[in-house]
Design an enzyme around this catalytic site. Structure first.
Site, PDB file in Angstrom:
ATOM      1  N   GLU A 153       0.799  -1.236   0.000  1.00 23.34           N
ATOM      2  CA  GLU A 153       0.000   0.000   0.000  1.00 23.34           C
ATOM      3  C   GLU A 153       0.833   1.288   0.000  1.00 23.34           C
ATOM      4  OE1 GLU A 153      -2.782  -0.358   3.237  1.00 23.34           O
ATOM      5  OE2 GLU A 153      -3.698  -2.149   2.400  1.00 23.34           O
ATOM      6  N   GLU A 259      -5.570 -11.199  -1.057  1.00 25.43           N
ATOM      7  CA  GLU A 259      -6.385 -11.013   0.164  1.00 25.43           C
ATOM      8  C   GLU A 259      -7.877 -11.062  -0.175  1.00 25.43           C
ATOM      9  OE1 GLU A 259      -5.213  -7.516   2.372  1.00 25.43           O
ATOM     10  OE2 GLU A 259      -3.091  -7.833   1.950  1.00 25.43           O
TER      11      GLU A 259
HETATM   12  C1  XIL Z   1      -5.936  -6.285   8.438  1.00 29.93           C
HETATM   13  C2  XIL Z   1      -6.224  -7.397   9.428  1.00 29.93           C
HETATM   14  O1  XIL Z   1      -7.058  -8.338   8.816  1.00 29.93           O
HETATM   15  C3  XIL Z   1      -6.887  -6.815  10.656  1.00 29.93           C
HETATM   16  O2  XIL Z   1      -7.012  -7.834  11.648  1.00 29.93           O
HETATM   17  C4  XIL Z   1      -6.072  -5.658  11.209  1.00 29.93           C
HETATM   18  O3  XIL Z   1      -6.792  -5.043  12.257  1.00 29.93           O
HETATM   19  C5  XIL Z   1      -5.791  -4.639  10.129  1.00 29.93           C
HETATM   20  O4  XIL Z   1      -5.157  -5.255   9.028  1.00 29.93           O
HETATM   21  N1  XIL Z   1      -4.768  -4.909   3.715  1.00 29.93           N
HETATM   22  C6  XIL Z   1      -3.702  -5.620   4.204  1.00 29.93           C
HETATM   23  C7  XIL Z   1      -3.873  -6.449   5.413  1.00 29.93           C
HETATM   24  O5  XIL Z   1      -2.641  -5.661   3.560  1.00 29.93           O
HETATM   25  O6  XIL Z   1      -2.694  -6.526   6.169  1.00 29.93           O
HETATM   26  C8  XIL Z   1      -5.007  -5.918   6.271  1.00 29.93           C
HETATM   27  O7  XIL Z   1      -5.188  -6.816   7.352  1.00 29.93           O
HETATM   28  C9  XIL Z   1      -6.255  -5.758   5.453  1.00 29.93           C
HETATM   29  C10 XIL Z   1      -6.048  -4.774   4.341  1.00 29.93           C
END
Ligand code: XIL
Length: 355
Positions: A153, A259
């Protein structure tokens, strides 16, 4: 005699059909897929929940730590590393023959406060910390962690500009180049990814990623792949996703859907930013979601050449535990398994599409 033979033949055919049906049913997602199928996990929770663990082992051959491998967990303070959870996860993965995917080395939301405070005041220190952290971490798991989200990101939520994080503000956009170089130095065989969200739908943001990739490649920075987080909604058109994956695949890099989840409601991409539109999950919604999951697999298989298919990873596999609910403060049903850990129609359609 002839009749006896006929009956035997019918009986055998029936038996074979039943057996092969059972065989297909007993196969998990990973067994019917030509590319790895992964999921994010919370290791403590997985350890403590036998049913969850059984589903995980049966269906997945790749794991990503949902939070356990982020910087604030691995390096909670200046004096020490906390490898404990990562080591436990590695042992679990090895025992169950799963690929470990490292998530994530440099991410603004994963950066602990102590690093922000120190780094803000001391450019040289931050520069050196980035190097040491990546060399230590990737080096420790050299040959064991197959791939990494090296930078996560780095672009603004919308559009193609660089996100103004601590890393960018203090080190400039070169922090991205450096992070990839250090990771490669520590493990030359690891696959190194840039990972981001909404790039399947935000054309400007995707272009920003493609520009970055071009930039990295022109300087011989060792990037192996692009991660599409693919946190999508039911109303994101398949054609839009297809176009984005096609453009990304044209780079020749590996493409990881890293994801995946599919929600019904909306949010504004910020914490607690959910908008509850649907109160409950109806049968029609389940069927529509199943179709959407199937389409996603079809698109991935159609548009991304086989040798670039790094895999599809879900951000959790049960509606019960999905991050969407706590993070955006909405109720939703984004995953393949429901609140009771039963497979939803989405599970079956996704699996069928993998064949
Ligand atoms: C999220 C987790 O799922 C949560 O438990 C935490 O509170 C925040 O992060 N993009 C990403 C992940 O790259 O690392 C994130 O994971 C979700 C969005």
């Amino acid at each position: 005699m002839k009749r006896y033979f006929c009956y035997t033949l019918i009986g055998c055919t029936f038996l074979v059909t039943i057996l092969s049906f059972n065989f297909l049913e007993s196969q998990g997602l990973k067994d019917v897929s030509s590319f790895p199928i992964g999921t994010a996990i919370n290791f403590d929770q997985l350890k403590a929940d036998a049913k969850l663990k059984k589903i995980q082992i049966e269906n997945f051959n790749s794991i990503t730590a949902e939070n356990d491998m982020k910087m604030y967990n691995v390096k909670p303070n200046e004096k020490e590393y906390n490898w404990d959870k990562v080591d436990q996860m590695m042992a679990y993965a090895q025992k169950n023959k799963q690929r470990v995917f490292g998530h994530t080395l440099v991410w603004h939301s994963g950066t602990p406060d102590w690093v922000k405070e120190k780094g803000r005041k001391d450019t040289l220190w931050l520069d050196n910390f980035l190097k040491e952290y990546i060399l230590d971490y990737v080096g420790r798991y050299k040959g064991k962690i197959e791939g990494w989200d090296v930078v996560n990101e780095a672009l603004e939520t919308e559009g193609g500009d660089y996100r103004k994080t601590l890393w960018y503000n203090v080190l400039g956009k070169n922090y991205i180049h450096k992070a990839f170089k250090y990771a490669h130095e520590a493990d030359p065989n690891a696959k190194l990814f840039y990972n981001d969200f909404n790039i399947e739908r935000d054309t400007l943001k995707l272009q920003g990623v493609l520009n970055m990739v071009k930039d990295l490649k022109s300087e011989n920075v060792p990037i192996s792949g692009i991660g599409f987080q693919m946190h999508i909604r039911m109303d994101i058109p398949g054609e839009v996703i297809e176009h984005a994956l096609k453009k990304a695949a044209e780079t020749g890099l590996l493409i990881h859907l890293s994801e995946v989840d599919i929600i019904f409601n909306k949010h504004d991409d910020t914490k607690n930013g959910g908008v509850q539109k649907y109160q409950e999950l109806t049968e029609e919604m389940k069927i529509a979601q199943a179709e959407k999951y199937k389409n996603l697999v079809d698109i991935y298989k159609r548009v991304v050449p086989k040798e670039q298919q790094y895999g599809i990873t879900f951000w959790g596999f049960t509606d019960r535990d999905s991050w969407v609910k706590s993070f955006f403060k909405i109720n939703d049903w984004p995953c393949l398994f429901d609140d009771n850990l039963e497979a939803k129609p989405a599970y079956h359609s996704f699996k069928k599409a993998l064949h």
